[in-house]
Write a protein that holds these residues in place. Structure first.
Motif, PDB file in Angstrom:
ATOM      1  N   VAL A 131       0.860  -1.188   0.000  1.00  0.00           N
ATOM      2  CA  VAL A 131       0.000   0.000   0.000  1.00  0.00           C
ATOM      3  C   VAL A 131       0.898   1.241   0.000  1.00  0.00           C
ATOM      4  O   VAL A 131       2.059   1.176   0.415  1.00  0.00           O
ATOM      5  N   PRO A 132       0.393   2.385  -0.447  1.00  0.00           N
ATOM      6  CA  PRO A 132       1.213   3.604  -0.410  1.00  0.00           C
ATOM      7  C   PRO A 132       1.504   3.987   1.033  1.00  0.00           C
ATOM      8  O   PRO A 132       0.651   3.863   1.918  1.00  0.00           O
ATOM      9  N   HIS A 133       2.730   4.439   1.270  1.00  0.00           N
ATOM     10  CA  HIS A 133       3.116   4.747   2.644  1.00  0.00           C
ATOM     11  C   HIS A 133       4.286   5.730   2.661  1.00  0.00           C
ATOM     12  O   HIS A 133       4.929   5.974   1.642  1.00  0.00           O
ATOM     13  N   LEU A 134       4.525   6.254   3.842  1.00  0.00           N
ATOM     14  CA  LEU A 134       5.675   7.114   4.093  1.00  0.00           C
ATOM     15  C   LEU A 134       6.599   6.390   5.063  1.00  0.00           C
ATOM     16  O   LEU A 134       6.149   5.639   5.928  1.00  0.00           O
ATOM     17  N   MET A 135       7.904   6.617   4.942  1.00  0.00           N
ATOM     18  CA  MET A 135       8.869   5.983   5.834  1.00  0.00           C
ATOM     19  C   MET A 135       9.721   7.057   6.506  1.00  0.00           C
ATOM     20  O   MET A 135      10.145   8.023   5.859  1.00  0.00           O
ATOM     21  N   PHE A 136       9.985   6.851   7.797  1.00  0.00           N
ATOM     22  CA  PHE A 136      10.746   7.812   8.600  1.00  0.00           C
ATOM     23  C   PHE A 136      11.933   7.095   9.243  1.00  0.00           C
ATOM     24  O   PHE A 136      11.787   5.992   9.778  1.00  0.00           O
ATOM     25  N   TYR A 137      13.092   7.733   9.212  1.00  0.00           N
ATOM     26  CA  TYR A 137      14.341   7.105   9.647  1.00  0.00           C
ATOM     27  C   TYR A 137      14.903   7.793  10.890  1.00  0.00           C
ATOM     28  O   TYR A 137      14.886   9.022  10.988  1.00  0.00           O
ATOM     29  N   PHE A 138      15.414   6.965  11.818  1.00  0.00           N
ATOM     30  CA  PHE A 138      15.999   7.466  13.052  1.00  0.00           C
ATOM     31  C   PHE A 138      17.213   6.624  13.425  1.00  0.00           C
ATOM     32  O   PHE A 138      17.322   5.457  13.027  1.00  0.00           O
ATOM     33  N   PRO A 139      18.126   7.178  14.225  1.00  0.00           N
ATOM     34  CA  PRO A 139      19.092   6.301  14.882  1.00  0.00           C
ATOM     35  C   PRO A 139      18.311   5.309  15.752  1.00  0.00           C
ATOM     36  O   PRO A 139      17.131   5.522  16.039  1.00  0.00           O
ATOM     37  N   LEU A 140      18.937   4.236  16.177  1.00  0.00           N
ATOM     38  CA  LEU A 140      18.231   3.177  16.904  1.00  0.00           C
ATOM     39  C   LEU A 140      17.306   3.762  17.974  1.00  0.00           C
ATOM     40  O   LEU A 140      17.729   4.512  18.861  1.00  0.00           O
ATOM     41  N   THR A 141      16.024   3.422  17.843  1.00  0.00           N
ATOM     42  CA  THR A 141      14.973   4.011  18.671  1.00  0.00           C
ATOM     43  C   THR A 141      14.008   2.925  19.126  1.00  0.00           C
ATOM     44  O   THR A 141      13.690   2.014  18.357  1.00  0.00           O
ATOM     45  N   ASP A 142      13.535   3.029  20.354  1.00  0.00           N
ATOM     46  CA  ASP A 142      12.515   2.097  20.852  1.00  0.00           C
ATOM     47  C   ASP A 142      11.206   2.391  20.129  1.00  0.00           C
ATOM     48  O   ASP A 142      10.738   3.532  20.108  1.00  0.00           O
ATOM     49  N   LYS A 143      10.616   1.366  19.545  1.00  0.00           N
ATOM     50  CA  LYS A 143       9.389   1.583  18.763  1.00  0.00           C
ATOM     51  C   LYS A 143       8.231   2.086  19.612  1.00  0.00           C
ATOM     52  O   LYS A 143       7.286   2.679  19.087  1.00  0.00           O
ATOM     53  N   SER A 144       8.293   1.861  20.923  1.00  0.00           N
ATOM     54  CA  SER A 144       7.207   2.328  21.785  1.00  0.00           C
ATOM     55  C   SER A 144       7.128   3.850  21.813  1.00  0.00           C
ATOM     56  O   SER A 144       6.074   4.413  22.116  1.00  0.00           O
ATOM     57  N   SER A 145       8.232   4.524  21.488  1.00  0.00           N
ATOM     58  CA  SER A 145       8.210   5.989  21.474  1.00  0.00           C
ATOM     59  C   SER A 145       7.302   6.536  20.379  1.00  0.00           C
ATOM     60  O   SER A 145       6.910   7.702  20.424  1.00  0.00           O
ATOM     61  N   TRP A 146       7.018   5.695  19.396  1.00  0.00           N
ATOM     62  CA  TRP A 146       6.087   6.070  18.328  1.00  0.00           C
ATOM     63  C   TRP A 146       4.762   5.319  18.443  1.00  0.00           C
ATOM     64  O   TRP A 146       3.874   5.508  17.613  1.00  0.00           O
ATOM     65  N   GLY A 147       4.629   4.444  19.424  1.00  0.00           N
ATOM     66  CA  GLY A 147       3.419   3.626  19.534  1.00  0.00           C
ATOM     67  C   GLY A 147       3.292   2.652  18.381  1.00  0.00           C
ATOM     68  O   GLY A 147       2.191   2.236  18.024  1.00  0.00           O
ATOM     69  N   ALA A 148       4.424   2.272  17.814  1.00  0.00           N
ATOM     70  CA  ALA A 148       4.393   1.405  16.626  1.00  0.00           C
ATOM     71  C   ALA A 148       3.926   0.006  16.989  1.00  0.00           C
ATOM     72  O   ALA A 148       4.264  -0.537  18.049  1.00  0.00           O
TER      73      ALA A 148
ATOM     74  N   PRO B  51      -2.224  -1.993  18.950  1.00  0.00           N
ATOM     75  CA  PRO B  51      -3.542  -2.155  18.325  1.00  0.00           C
ATOM     76  C   PRO B  51      -4.095  -0.831  17.806  1.00  0.00           C
ATOM     77  O   PRO B  51      -4.093   0.181  18.514  1.00  0.00           O
ATOM     78  N   ASP B  52      -4.541  -0.856  16.555  1.00  0.00           N
ATOM     79  CA  ASP B  52      -5.154   0.286  15.872  1.00  0.00           C
ATOM     80  C   ASP B  52      -4.179   1.446  15.620  1.00  0.00           C
ATOM     81  O   ASP B  52      -4.598   2.510  15.159  1.00  0.00           O
ATOM     82  N   SER B  53      -2.902   1.264  15.916  1.00  0.00           N
ATOM     83  CA  SER B  53      -1.930   2.313  15.589  1.00  0.00           C
ATOM     84  C   SER B  53      -1.615   2.249  14.103  1.00  0.00           C
ATOM     85  O   SER B  53      -1.395   1.166  13.558  1.00  0.00           O
ATOM     86  N   PRO B  54      -1.571   3.402  13.432  1.00  0.00           N
ATOM     87  CA  PRO B  54      -1.231   3.391  12.003  1.00  0.00           C
ATOM     88  C   PRO B  54       0.268   3.250  11.759  1.00  0.00           C
ATOM     89  O   PRO B  54       0.697   3.129  10.615  1.00  0.00           O
ATOM     90  N   VAL B  55       1.061   3.273  12.821  1.00  0.00           N
ATOM     91  CA  VAL B  55       2.518   3.226  12.687  1.00  0.00           C
ATOM     92  C   VAL B  55       3.007   1.794  12.884  1.00  0.00           C
ATOM     93  O   VAL B  55       2.612   1.115  13.834  1.00  0.00           O
ATOM     94  N   THR B  56       3.864   1.337  11.985  1.00  0.00           N
ATOM     95  CA  THR B  56       4.477   0.019  12.124  1.00  0.00           C
ATOM     96  C   THR B  56       5.998   0.157  12.036  1.00  0.00           C
ATOM     97  O   THR B  56       6.515   1.097  11.440  1.00  0.00           O
ATOM     98  N   LEU B  57       6.678  -0.801  12.641  1.00  0.00           N
ATOM     99  CA  LEU B  57       8.137  -0.837  12.574  1.00  0.00           C
ATOM    100  C   LEU B  57       8.542  -1.623  11.337  1.00  0.00           C
ATOM    101  O   LEU B  57       8.174  -2.789  11.192  1.00  0.00           O
ATOM    102  N   ASN B  58       9.291  -0.996  10.454  1.00  0.00           N
ATOM    103  CA  ASN B  58       9.741  -1.684   9.243  1.00  0.00           C
ATOM    104  C   ASN B  58      10.916  -2.601   9.609  1.00  0.00           C
ATOM    105  O   ASN B  58      11.889  -2.153  10.207  1.00  0.00           O
ATOM    106  N   PRO B  59      10.843  -3.889   9.235  1.00  0.00           N
ATOM    107  CA  PRO B  59      11.928  -4.808   9.598  1.00  0.00           C
ATOM    108  C   PRO B  59      13.166  -4.677   8.714  1.00  0.00           C
ATOM    109  O   PRO B  59      14.101  -5.461   8.862  1.00  0.00           O
ATOM    110  N   GLN B  60      13.202  -3.713   7.817  1.00  0.00           N
ATOM    111  CA  GLN B  60      14.296  -3.613   6.852  1.00  0.00           C
ATOM    112  C   GLN B  60      15.674  -3.637   7.499  1.00  0.00           C
ATOM    113  O   GLN B  60      16.585  -4.315   7.028  1.00  0.00           O
TER     114      GLN B  60
END
Length: 281
Positions: free
Chosen positions: A225-242, A245-254
């Motif tokens: 699906v179309p999406h945007l990607m955001f890059y950070f130095p190593l970050t805990d995904k909980s800081s984004w609520g990634a 449940p029902d959060s639109p943010v996911t952690l990319n496993p790349q």
């Protein structure tokens, strides 16, 4: 109680007697055949039940074997790099696909890179600091079964911050792949690149657009699906609520578990780059 039925004065006519005898014989025959029929029906039911059980077992085995074969196929479908020709595209087609990564208002003035025999080359100079390109399969995690999948096409458009700090990693991986390095060698060189600052950490605000309907990210998700990607130095995904449940943010496993000290978040959007509605994630 003492009364007895008298014998008939006239005998039963022969026609009636014959009819009664025939009826009696039919009754006897019915009594004999009824159990046979019942036994036959029961045997038939057991036969059908057995056949159904065999079919169910066969279907279950087939599905299990098919699933196992698919998993095995996925793990062995792309065991090594294909010929470079399979990863290349006609220049005009690649330019169009690269530009489709972002809305035209962004991509029309972006720098466009295309993959050549010796790496990515500038096809069109840009004016807004964005860089659009089509990534290939070797940008996937090193342990991905599709690391060498020649069908993968990932159109994306880096914003200026990502063009300075994330694009060099794509360029580096591509150069190493085309130089024939093994995965182990590439991992070592990427680690060294971040250690000696040859590869920069993600800049604040680094992101990219991946809104092309023409992309093919891997065999599992296809066009995604179309999406945007955001890059950070190593970050805990909980800081984004990634991934909550029902959060639109996911952690990319790349980059998860890889040599790159990068955390990447994905947020789906509702439209493709051409403005048409997209399916829900």
């Amino acid at each position: 109680m003492a009364w007895e039925v008298e014998s008939p004065e006239v005998g039963i006519p022969s026609a009636i007697n014959a009819a009664l005898g025939e009826c009696l014989q039919k009754r006897k025959a019915a009594k004999v055949s009824a159990p046979r029929l019942e036994n036959r029906v029961m045997r038939s039911r057991w036969v059908w039940a057995g056949a159904l059980a065999i079919v169910c077992v066969a279907v279950a085995l087939t599905l299990t074997l098919t699933s196992r074969n698919r998993n095995e196929d996925r793990s062995t479908a792309y065991p090594s790099m294909a010929s470079i020709e399979q990863y290349l595209m006609p220049a005009n087609a690649e330019i169009a696909m690269a530009r489709s990564a972002a809305p035209e208002a962004i991509s029309i003035d972006a720098k466009i890179l295309v993959l050549g025999w010796h790496g990515y080359e500038t096809a069109i100079e840009g004016r807004n600091g964005f860089v659009c390109m089509v990534e290939r399969s070797w940008i996937l995690p090193f342990n991905s079964a599709e690391f060498w999948n020649p069908k993968v096409r990932g159109p994306l458009c880096f914003n200026p911050a990502a063009a300075r700090s994330i694009l060099p990693l794509t360029i580096k991986r591509t150069e190493m792949v085309l130089a024939g390095l093994s995965k182990a060698q590439m991992i070592d060189r990427i680690k060294a690149g971040f250690d000696n600052k040859e590869l920069p950490a993600p800049e604040p605000g680094a992101m990219c657009y991946m809104m092309s309907r023409a992309g093919y990210l891997n065999d599992a998700v296809g066009h995604f699906v179309p999406h945007l990607m955001f890059y950070f130095p190593l970050t805990d995904k909980s800081s984004w609520g990634a991934d909550l449940p029902d959060s639109p943010v996911t952690l990319n496993p790349q980059f998860q578990g890889g040599p790159e000290p990068i955390t990447e978040f994905v947020i789906p959007v509702g439209k493709w780059s051409d403005g048409t509605a997209a399916p829900a994630m």
